[in-house]
Design an enzyme around this catalytic site. Structure first.
Site, short mmCIF file in Angstrom:
data_model
loop_
_atom_site.label_atom_id
_atom_site.label_comp_id
_atom_site.label_asym_id
_atom_site.label_seq_id
_atom_site.Cartn_x
_atom_site.Cartn_y
_atom_site.Cartn_z
N LYS A 112 -3.32 -7.87 -9.64
CA LYS A 112 -3.55 -8.79 -10.71
C LYS A 112 -4.72 -9.81 -10.44
O LYS A 112 -5.73 -10.13 -11.22
CB LYS A 112 -2.44 -9.73 -11.00
CG LYS A 112 -1.29 -8.80 -11.59
CD LYS A 112 -0.40 -9.66 -12.59
CE LYS A 112 0.72 -8.78 -13.39
NZ LYS A 112 1.99 -8.61 -12.84
N LYS A 120 -1.93 5.50 -15.74
CA LYS A 120 -0.57 5.19 -15.95
C LYS A 120 -0.33 4.38 -17.01
O LYS A 120 -1.34 3.43 -17.60
CB LYS A 120 -0.27 4.27 -14.65
CG LYS A 120 1.25 3.66 -14.74
CD LYS A 120 1.48 2.29 -13.77
CE LYS A 120 2.98 1.76 -14.19
NZ LYS A 120 3.16 0.63 -13.66
N LYS A 149 1.07 -1.62 -20.64
CA LYS A 149 0.81 -2.35 -21.86
C LYS A 149 -0.77 -3.35 -21.55
O LYS A 149 -1.56 -3.31 -22.36
CB LYS A 149 1.59 -3.30 -22.35
CG LYS A 149 2.16 -4.20 -21.48
CD LYS A 149 3.39 -5.03 -22.17
CE LYS A 149 4.29 -5.79 -21.08
NZ LYS A 149 4.91 -4.90 -20.23
#
Ligand code: ADP
Ligand code: TRP
Length: 328
Positions: A112, A194, A197
């Site tokens: 992230k 992959k 969302k």
């Protein structure tokens, strides 16, 4: 006796990746002998959510999706994470025996950061909340997608650190249970990465009609004509078809694509079949979802039942932890 526990973060509509990688395995596991615990990780969703309405909607969607697709709230304890406050208490106790280095090594956190997400403390200590979620229920097995394996291993480390620090057998060591088939462990999205969302490449499981058609139409194809013989590996649509099709029908399509010629199916044909398969797989669930959404009282009743059953277990574990470290 085996105890299975898993959670799913409620941060959006459930897509095909969530279904094949998490929700379906959870629902199937219910058939195994043992105890079953499944929850909606809404506290986890708060690491990124800043929209109260959206969070409420996403939690309700996740709850309804599980129930509509066959989770049996009598057989499995099914609850919403934030209904069990003992989990946040345990999370604190576990944080106090965990070195910073363990959190700093978490892949999901590092990924992230690498993507430019500005981290809050909750995102950093996410694995302690997850460890608490797991350890509060004494599970033996934690079915998770491959991307969550490290978090379960960190849970094992935190459990061992706590037990060692206070020289007491407070927490039971859980084992990750990972889907062995690659195609299910990593469902691809409409762009071939992959499905996630965060990449905007998802297909919602309950999508139907024109919207489903539109979503399936975004699956990447190329300009090779139907007559041209092709290797099925080079056709992204097959990564989707193989999730749904029986072996026999799948090999028929593969053979026709390999042969090409007058009988060579165009991408449009493959898309039509895929749409049918998605519609069929989720039809009954979609109907059940509508019924549940029309009966909010029933959703609340089931969540209250789950919360009571879940808390019973979590209170006992929390008390063991308080006792061991001298807070009681
Ligand atoms: P997303 O990547 O869309 O944000 P989450 O991280 O919320 O999805 O994942 C929820 C659950 O669904 C996790 O258990 C994860 O392993 C599983 N999952 C998510 N995407 C996929 C995928 N593409 N293939 C298989 N499993 C997936
Ligand atoms: N981190 C998991 C995910 O993103 C969700 C989760 C939270 C979880 N707590 C858990 C999974 C405990 C298994 C066990 O999908």
């Amino acid at each position: 006796m085996n105890t299975y526990l898993s959670g799913i973060q409620s941060s959006g509509l459930l897509h095909l990746g969530n279904w094949f990688g998490a929700m379906r395995p959870h629902i199937e596991l219910q058939e195994r002998e043992g105890e079953h615990f499944y929850f909606i990780a809404d506290y986890h969703a708060l690491t990124t959510s800043r929209d109260p309405e959206a969070l409420r909607d996403n939690v309700r969607e996740a709850v309804v999706a599980y129930l509509a697709m066959g989770l049996d709230p009598e057989r499995a304890v099914f609850w919403r994470q934030s209904d069990v406050p003992e989990v946040t208490e345990l999370s604190w106790m576990l944080s106090c025996v965990t070195g910073m280095g363990l959190f700093e090594r978490a892949h999901s956190y590092k990924d992230k950061i690498a993507k430019g997400v500005k981290p809050n403390v909750g995102l950093f200590t996410y694995p302690a909340l997850m460890a608490a979620d797991i350890l509060a229920f004494d599970p033996t097995h934690v079915p998770v997608g491959a991307d969550q394996k490290q978090h379960v291993e960190m849970t094992q480390d935190m459990a061992a650190s706590f037990n060692a620090a206070f020289n007491a057998e407070v927490f039971r060591r859980p084992e990750p249970l990972i889907e062995a088939q690659d195609k299910l462990a990593k469902v691809v999205g409409t762009d071939g990465q992959k499905m996630s969302k965060s990449y905007g490449n998802t297909i919602w499981i309950f999508e139907t009609g024109k919207k489903l058609k539109k979503a399936v139409n975004t699956i990447t194809t190329d300009s090779r004509p139907p007559e041209e013989p092709k290797e099925p590996e080079s056709v992204l649509l097959f990564r989707f078809l193989e999730l749904f099709l029986e072996a026999e029908e799948l090999s028929e399509w593969e053979e026709r694509v390999r042969q090409g010629g007058a009988d060579g199916p165009g991408y449009g044909h493959l898309k039509v079949r895929l749409i049918e398969l998605i519609e069929e797989t989720f039809r009954a669930g979609r109907e059940r979802r509508e019924e549940l959404l029309a009966d909010p009282g029933e959703i609340d009743r089931l969540l209250a039942l789950g919360a009571d059953r879940a808390r019973e277990r979590a209170v006992a574990v929390r008390d063991r932890a308080l006792e061991a470290c001298g807070l009681r």
